[in-house]
Design a protein around this motif. Structure first.
Motif, PDB file in Angstrom:
ATOM      1  N   ALA A 112      10.453   1.028  -5.414  1.00  0.00           N
ATOM      2  CA  ALA A 112       9.466   0.195  -6.099  1.00  0.00           C
ATOM      3  C   ALA A 112       8.650   1.060  -7.044  1.00  0.00           C
ATOM      4  CB  ALA A 112       8.547  -0.502  -5.093  1.00  0.00           C
ATOM      5  N   VAL A 113       8.171   0.449  -8.112  1.00  0.00           N
ATOM      6  CA  VAL A 113       7.255   1.080  -9.060  1.00  0.00           C
ATOM      7  C   VAL A 113       6.043   0.167  -9.152  1.00  0.00           C
ATOM      8  CG1 VAL A 113       6.904   1.880 -11.422  1.00  0.00           C
ATOM      9  CG2 VAL A 113       9.156   2.112 -10.364  1.00  0.00           C
ATOM     10  N   LEU A 114       4.854   0.711  -8.896  1.00  0.00           N
ATOM     11  CA  LEU A 114       3.633  -0.079  -8.948  1.00  0.00           C
ATOM     12  C   LEU A 114       3.029  -0.048 -10.346  1.00  0.00           C
ATOM     13  CD1 LEU A 114       1.860   0.840  -5.585  1.00  0.00           C
ATOM     14  CD2 LEU A 114       3.555  -0.936  -6.055  1.00  0.00           C
TER      15      LEU A 114
ATOM     16  N   ARG B 153       0.816  -1.215   0.000  1.00  0.00           N
ATOM     17  CA  ARG B 153       0.000   0.000   0.000  1.00  0.00           C
ATOM     18  C   ARG B 153       0.847   1.261   0.000  1.00  0.00           C
ATOM     19  NH1 ARG B 153      -4.478  -2.037  -1.992  1.00  0.00           N
ATOM     20  NH2 ARG B 153      -5.399  -3.680  -0.672  1.00  0.00           N
ATOM     21  N   ASP B 154       2.055   1.180   0.536  1.00  0.00           N
ATOM     22  CA  ASP B 154       2.926   2.354   0.643  1.00  0.00           C
ATOM     23  C   ASP B 154       4.173   2.123  -0.210  1.00  0.00           C
ATOM     24  OD1 ASP B 154       4.498   4.504   1.261  1.00  0.00           O
ATOM     25  OD2 ASP B 154       4.831   3.945   3.357  1.00  0.00           O
ATOM     26  N   PRO B 155       4.183   2.624  -1.458  1.00  0.00           N
ATOM     27  CA  PRO B 155       5.344   2.411  -2.329  1.00  0.00           C
ATOM     28  C   PRO B 155       6.455   3.423  -2.104  1.00  0.00           C
ATOM     29  CG  PRO B 155       3.652   3.552  -3.549  1.00  0.00           C
ATOM     30  CD  PRO B 155       3.100   3.338  -2.162  1.00  0.00           C
ATOM     31  N   GLY B 156       6.352   4.215  -1.032  1.00  0.00           N
ATOM     32  CA  GLY B 156       7.424   5.137  -0.709  1.00  0.00           C
ATOM     33  C   GLY B 156       8.647   4.396  -0.195  1.00  0.00           C
TER      34      GLY B 156
ATOM     35  N   GLY C 186       8.209   2.550   3.045  1.00  0.00           N
ATOM     36  CA  GLY C 186       7.264   1.456   2.868  1.00  0.00           C
ATOM     37  C   GLY C 186       7.903   0.264   2.179  1.00  0.00           C
ATOM     38  N   VAL C 187       8.731   0.540   1.183  1.00  0.00           N
ATOM     39  CA  VAL C 187       9.419  -0.532   0.462  1.00  0.00           C
ATOM     40  C   VAL C 187      10.450  -1.193   1.372  1.00  0.00           C
ATOM     41  CG1 VAL C 187      10.928  -1.052  -1.501  1.00  0.00           C
ATOM     42  CG2 VAL C 187       9.009   0.537  -1.770  1.00  0.00           C
ATOM     43  N   ARG C 188      11.190  -0.389   2.133  1.00  0.00           N
ATOM     44  CA  ARG C 188      12.148  -0.950   3.095  1.00  0.00           C
ATOM     45  C   ARG C 188      11.443  -1.878   4.078  1.00  0.00           C
ATOM     46  NH1 ARG C 188      17.191   2.021   5.169  1.00  0.00           N
ATOM     47  NH2 ARG C 188      16.460   1.035   7.070  1.00  0.00           N
ATOM     48  N   ALA C 189      10.282  -1.449   4.571  1.00  0.00           N
ATOM     49  CA  ALA C 189       9.555  -2.269   5.545  1.00  0.00           C
ATOM     50  C   ALA C 189       9.116  -3.595   4.913  1.00  0.00           C
ATOM     51  CB  ALA C 189       8.352  -1.503   6.078  1.00  0.00           C
TER      52      ALA C 189
END
Length: 696
Positions: free
Chosen positions: A685-687, A481-484, A487-490
C-alpha cells in the motif's frame, strides 16, 4: 438533490450588464444575440454610461431599471465584477452568467475571489454559470446569450471551449445536427458539469448530450450523472497522452494513466468517448439515427474488394468485430447474389450492382435479418449510379436506368430497416447523391470517409451503463495505521482476502520460531523494498529450515533489510498469477486495475480498468476481456481455473481500498488463481499522507 435551473434556461426576463456598441467587446455580441427574441421575454441592456446600445435605450445600472430581473449576464472588467453580482442579487436575480475572467484561472487570489462570489450567490438562492465562460443558449426557449448562433436540434452541448463549440456546430451542419442547448462551462464555481448533465437529462427536447471537458471537477459524480441520464452522452476530453501522477513504488501506478481512468469511467457510465471534434460529430450523427447496436459483430458489405478490405480494417481498428459469416447465412446470401460474389465477410457484390441494383437491398435485408450480425457497414460505390443519373457526374455513361434502380434499392433498404433495431451505416463515394439522400432522410448515417462510418458504428455499439450504474463508495473505514507489508495483509485479510500463513521476523531466533509454526517449503521475503523480486529479495520453495536459514543469512548480508517475512509456499502448479490494484484518482476516486500479474506485469501490460469498488460479476467480465483470457479456461491440457474465486477476491480487495481514502494505492500482486480457488501472495500500500510514512 437535483438543482432547479429553470431560471437559467427559461428566465422571465434578462439583463445584459456590460452591453456595448463596440464590436470588439463581448458585451456587444451577447447583447445582439439576446435581442433576437425580444417578444419572448423582456431584454434589458445595461451600460454604466446609459444612452443607447444597438439602438435600444440602455440603463446605467440594474437598479435604475426599477423592476426585478430573473437572469443577469455580467460582462464587465474584473474590478467591477463583484459589485455587478451583488447588485444583480439585490435586484432579485435567480441566475447569473458570469463572462468576466480573472478568477481561479489567474491563481490563488483569483480563486479566493471566485469562491467568495459563489458563496454569496448560493446564499441568495441563485445559481451562477462561470465565471470565465462564454455564455449560454437554449433554442427551445429562445434564449440567446452567447456570441454565436446554434442551429436548433436535439444535442445539448456543454463545453469548456467556445471555439470547439463553434467547430462542432460547423461540422454538424452537413449531417443535419442541431442543438437544443449550449452552455460554456467556465470555471464551474457554482453550476457544475454534473448539474448540467442532470438537468439536460430531464430536458425532453434534448436527445443527446455532448461534453467537452478539461476539468471534470467531481469525475465520479459526472460518471454517475451520465449513467443515470437515459440519453447518449458523448465525451471529448484533453490530456489523454500524459500519464497521471503516480508512485514509482507500485505496478498499479506505473501502469495507469489519465486516459485509462477516463476510459474506465466511460465504460462504467455507458458514455461514448471520442478523441477529436470530427469523431464527436460522427458519433452524434450516428446516435441521432435512433438505432443501437446489440453487440460488435459487424457485416461489411461492399461492391468492390478494395473498399471491403479497407472497411474491415477500419471496423476492427474502431473496436468492432468482422467475423466470418456462418454457413446457413452464406447459403441465403448465395440465393440473392451471383456466383462470383463473396459471401464470407466482407460480402462483395463483385459487380452485380450494375446488373441488378436491387441486389444491394436484398443483401442488406439478409444481413440485417441474421442473428449472428449485430450491425451492417455498407461501403463503396452505392450512390454513384444516382449521382450520374442526377447529373452529378462520376458514374457510368447513360446511368439513368441504373439511377432509378439504385434509388428504388435505397427505398427498399429503408423498408428493411423499419423491421429491425439493428444499425446500418453507409460509406459512399457519392454521399450527397439522390439515393444516399433517401437513406440519410430515413435516418441512416452516411459518410464519405470509411473511418467515419466505422467509428459511427462503434459509437452505436457502446453498451449502456452496467446494472447498478457507477459504484457507490462505501462509508470510510478506520484509517490504516500500519502501511507495512504485514499491516496491509492484516487489513485485506479482515476484508476476506485469503493469504498463506506468514510471520514477520527481525532475527534468526524469530525466523526459526516462525518456521516451526508450519512445514516447508518456505518463502522468504525482504520487507520495505519497493520491488522485492527485482532486488533479489524473494526466495521461493525453500525445502526445509536449514535452507530457510541459509537464505536469510545471504539475503541479510546482501540487502541489509531490517525485517523479513517467513511464509508458507503456495502450490503454483496449474495456477496463473493475476494482479489486482486500486489507485485513488483525484477526479474519479478509486480506480481498479485487474490483469495478468507476477514479475512480468509491466511487460505483459494485459490489464483492464474499472471504477472501484468492483463487484464479483464485473470483475469476472474484466478478466474475461483480457487478451490472455483463454489461459483462465485451461490450455494445452491444463485444467480450467476458478475464475469465480478470483473475481470474489477482486471484489474484496477493491472494496477495502474504496473504504480507505487515506490509501493512494493498494495492490495484490500476485493473486494466484488455481483450479481450486484463489490466494493472495503479496500486497503493498502507498498512503497519501504523511509523505514520509513507511511503506511496504
Amino acid at each position: 438533490m437535483a438543482r432547479d435551473l429553470s431560471s437559467l434556461f427559461d428566465p422571465r426576463s434578462v439583463a445584459v450588464v456590460g452591453a456595448s456598441d463596440d464590436p470588439a467587446k463581448y458585451g456587444h455580441a451577447v447583447a445582439a444575440q439576446a435581442l433576437r427574441a425580444p417578444g419572448r421575454r423582456p431584454v434589458h441592456l445595461v451600460n454604466r454610461r446609459g444612452g443607447t446600445v444597438l439602438g435600444r435605450a440602455a440603463a446605467p445600472s440594474l437598479t435604475a431599471l426599477g423592476e426585478p430581473v430573473d437572469l443577469v449576464v455580467v460582462s464587465v472588467p474584473g474590478p467591477g465584477f463583484e459589485a455587478a453580482v451583488d447588485e444583480a442579487l439585490a435586484c432579485g436575480a435567480k441566475a447569473i452568467v458570469a463572462i468576466t475572467a480573472g478568477f481561479a484561472e489567474a491563481g490563488p487570489e483569483g480563486l479566493a475571489r471566485q469562491r467568495a462570489v459563489a458563496a454569496r450567490v448560493r446564499a441568495a438562492g441563485a445559481v451562477l454559470v462561470g465565471p470565465n465562460c462564454l455564455g449560454i443558449a437554449d433554442n427551445t426557449t429562445e434564449l440567446y446569450l452567447a456570441s454565436d448562433r446554434f442551429a436548433p436540434g436535439g444535442v445539448a452541448l456543454l463545453s469548456q471551449s467556445g471555439n470547439l463549440a463553434l467547430e462542432l456546430q460547423l461540422r454538424g451542419a452537413p449531417h443535419g445536427l442541431g442543438f437544443s442547448r449550449f452552455v460554456s462551462l467556465g470555471n464551474q464555481a457554482d453550476v457544475t458539469l454534473v448539474d448540467l448533465v442532470a438537468d439536460c437529462a430531464r430536458h425532453e427536447p434534448t436527445t443527446a448530450i455532448a461534453v467537452y471537458a478539461e476539468d471534470f471537477g467531481d469525475g465520479r459524480a459526472f460518471a454517475a450523472a451520465a449513467a443515470a441520464a437515459g440519453k447518449p452522452v458523448v465525451l471529448l476530453t484533453a490530456g489523454r497522452g500524459s500519464a497521471s501522477a503516480r508512485s514509482a513504488r507500485s505496478h498499479t501506478g506505473a501502469l495507469t494513466t489519465s486516459a485509462d481512468v477516463v476510459a474506465a469511467a466511460c465504460r462504467d457510465a455507458g458514455v461514448v468517448p471520442v478523441r477529436t471534434p470530427r469523431e464527436m460529430t460522427v458519433a452524434l450523427a450516428a446516435l441521432s439515427s435512433g438505432a443501437r447496436g446489440r453487440g460488435r459483430r459487424t457485416a461489411v458489405f461492399t461492391d468492390g474488394g478494395g473498399h471491403g478490405a479497407i472497411a474491415a480494417d477500419a471496423a476492427e481498428d474502431a473496436g468492432l468485430e468482422v467475423p466470418e459469416l456462418g454457413g446457413p447465412l452464406r447459403d441465403r446470401l448465395r440465393t440473392v447474389l451471383w456466383d462470383q460474389s463473396s459471401v464470407a465477410n466482407p460480402v462483395d457484390l463483385a459487380g452485380m450492382g450494375e446488373r441488378r441494383p436491387l441486389s444491394y437491398a436484398d443483401t442488406v435485408g439478409e444481413l440485417l435479418a441474421a442473428e449472428e450480425v449485430d450491425a451492417v457497414l455498407m461501403t463503396g460505390y452505392f450512390g454513384g449510379y444516382a449521382a450520374a443519373g442526377g447529373g452529378l457526374g462520376g458514374g457510368p455513361a447513360g446511368g439513368s436506368v441504373l439511377a432509378e434502380g439504385e434509388t428504388r434499392a435505397a427505398k427498399e433498404i429503408v423498408s428493411h430497416l423499419a423491421g429491425t433495431a439493428k444499425p446500418l451505416v453507409v460509406q459512399s463515394m457519392y454521399p450527397h447523391s439522390p439515393s444516399c439522400r433517401v437513406l440519410a432522410e430515413a435516418g441512416v448515417p452516411v459518410f464519405s470517409a470509411t473511418e467515419d462510418a466505422a467509428r459511427a458504428l462503434a459509437a452505436l455499439a457502446v453498451r449502456p451503463a452496467p446494472a447498478g450504474g457507477v459504484p457507490a463508495l462505501p462509508e470510510p473505514a478506520a484509517p490504516l495505521r500500519d502501511p507495512g507489508y504485514h499491516g496491509v495483509r492484516a487489513l485485506l485479510a479482515s476484508g476476506g482476502v485469503p493469504f498463506p500463513p506468514a510471520y514477520e521476523v527481525t532475527d534468526e531466533g524469530e525466523l526459526l520460531e516462525a518456521a516451526a509454526e508450519f512445514d516447508g517449503p518456505y518463502v522468504l521475503k525482504a520487507l520495505h523494498l519497493p520491488h522485492k523480486s527485482d532486488a533479489g529479495g524473494v526466495a521461493l520453495a525453500l525445502p526445509d529450515r536449514a535452507a530457510l536459514l541459509a537464505a536469510y543469512r545471504e539475503m541479510r548480508e546482501r540487502l541489509g533489510a531490517p525485517a523479513y517475512s517467513v511464509e508458507a509456499m503456495a502450490g503454483l502448479a496449474d495456477g496463473v498469477e493475476l494482479i489486482v490494484g486500486v489507485r485513488r484518482d483525484p477526479r474519479f476516486g478509486p480506480v481498479a486495475l485487474v490483469g495478468f500479474g507476477g514479475v512480468l506485469t509491466e511487460t505483459l501490460h494485459d490489464v483492464a480498468f474499472a471504477l472501484a469498488p468492483v463487484t464479483a460479476a464485473r470483475a469476472e467480465a474484466l478478466l474475461r476481456g483480457l487478451r490472455g483470457a483463454a489461459l483462465l479456461d485451461g490450455v494445452r491440457g491444463r485444467p480450467a481455473l476458478d475464475v469465480a474465486a478470483a473475481a470474489a477476491v477482486i471484489e474484496r480487495v477493491t472494496t477495502v481500498a474504496a473504504a480507505h481514502p487515506e490509501i493512494a494505492e493498494l495492490e495484490v500482486n500476485p493473486l494466484l488463481v488455481r483450479p481450486d480457488g484463489a490466494l493472495a501472495l503479496d500486497a503493498r500500500a502507498v498512503l497519501t499522507a504523511p509523505a514520509d510514512a513507511p511503506k511496504a
